[in-house]
Scaffold this active site. Sequence first.
Site, PDB file in Angstrom:
ATOM      1  N   ARG A 175       0.843  -1.178   0.000  1.00 16.75           N
ATOM      2  CA  ARG A 175       0.000   0.000   0.000  1.00 16.75           C
ATOM      3  C   ARG A 175       0.889   1.243   0.000  1.00 16.75           C
ATOM      4  O   ARG A 175       2.000   1.217   0.539  1.00 16.75           O
ATOM      5  CB  ARG A 175      -0.924   0.021   1.228  1.00 16.75           C
ATOM      6  CG  ARG A 175      -2.118  -0.919   1.108  1.00 16.75           C
ATOM      7  CD  ARG A 175      -3.085  -0.443   0.043  1.00 16.75           C
ATOM      8  NE  ARG A 175      -4.258  -1.303  -0.115  1.00 16.75           N
ATOM      9  CZ  ARG A 175      -4.364  -2.266  -0.999  1.00 16.75           C
ATOM     10  NH1 ARG A 175      -3.342  -2.542  -1.801  1.00 16.75           N
ATOM     11  NH2 ARG A 175      -5.474  -2.966  -1.099  1.00 16.75           N
TER      12      ARG A 175
ATOM     13  N   HIS B 196      -0.732   1.365  -9.935  1.00 14.44           N
ATOM     14  CA  HIS B 196      -1.502   0.435  -9.108  1.00 14.44           C
ATOM     15  C   HIS B 196      -2.089  -0.697  -9.957  1.00 14.44           C
ATOM     16  O   HIS B 196      -3.282  -1.021  -9.867  1.00 14.44           O
ATOM     17  CB  HIS B 196      -2.613   1.164  -8.357  1.00 14.44           C
ATOM     18  CG  HIS B 196      -3.039   0.468  -7.101  1.00 14.44           C
ATOM     19  ND1 HIS B 196      -3.464   1.134  -5.981  1.00 14.44           N
ATOM     20  CD2 HIS B 196      -3.122  -0.855  -6.779  1.00 14.44           C
ATOM     21  CE1 HIS B 196      -3.784   0.270  -5.025  1.00 14.44           C
ATOM     22  NE2 HIS B 196      -3.580  -0.955  -5.490  1.00 14.44           N
TER      23      HIS B 196
END
Length: 309
Positions: free
Chosen positions: A224, A272
Amino acid sequence: MALLFKSDIDRPASWIPALESALPDMEVRSWPEVGDPADIDYALVWQPPSGFLASLPNLKAILSIGAGIDHLTRDPELPRHLPLVRMVEPGLTAGMTEFVVMQCLFHHRRMLDYRAQQSRKVWQELAPVAPWQRRIGVMGLGELGADAVERLVQLRFDVAGWSRNRRALAGAACFAGREELPAFLARSDILVCLLPLTEQTDSILNAALFAQLPKGACVINVGRGEHLIERDLLAALEAGQLDSATLDVFRNEPLPPESPLWSHPRVIVTPHIASMTIPETAAEAMAEVIRTLEAGGTPPGLVDLDRGY
């Protein structure tokens, strides 16, 4: 029974037919066509609005479209009494392992250096390193991390893993807990972060951690964005403590245009996409989760909110 699908980044046109095929006895609705909120038994979601899940009075369980759940736990009104299940499906795992292996090989084979030579029209061989001489450390040994470790071991890298609790993985040295983190870092030429985001792991990729890696190490963050303190990474690159990095996740997404990470010559930026859920395999996995919950069982991916994953 009815299932509600809600995501702003995944295409309903692909998901709805897959869910209807996997769940033929369940009505599938797509946000924002919720209908009567009281009809919704299950919600398969990514980044739902704050308070939305609490507005579904008969909701039985919350299913995350991704492996992470921080997009849900940020909601102060999250119905914490309901089962929360993160995505565990073969397509997601395979995609992440592909990306991790690809980036480990990229840094191992010094492709950034060869790209730099190409830009200068330099024809020069760089000294090779055998895979068994390259030490790779994987932080986080859940479904994704364990699979990546297995494939890296098959490529004959010297692999170690680190996790909160003790794990045993074939062919890899396993470290556990804060007390063993320094020893793990000291033997990680390439560090891969696949940790869940918790209070304990927030900002774990920081200056103090980078200083414990071998000089010239590489960092790959596919966990993350909140795991990484970006200014500390840039400082470590500038000082030569780190050689390079691959970053797929960021604190602010999309990555702002003014971020120096975009143009840094030793940083690979991807938007991402390290692993994306495959609707067909994910729908089958979620159907099995629902069947297990309806039967009173414990499905794979059930989250312990006290641990944060």
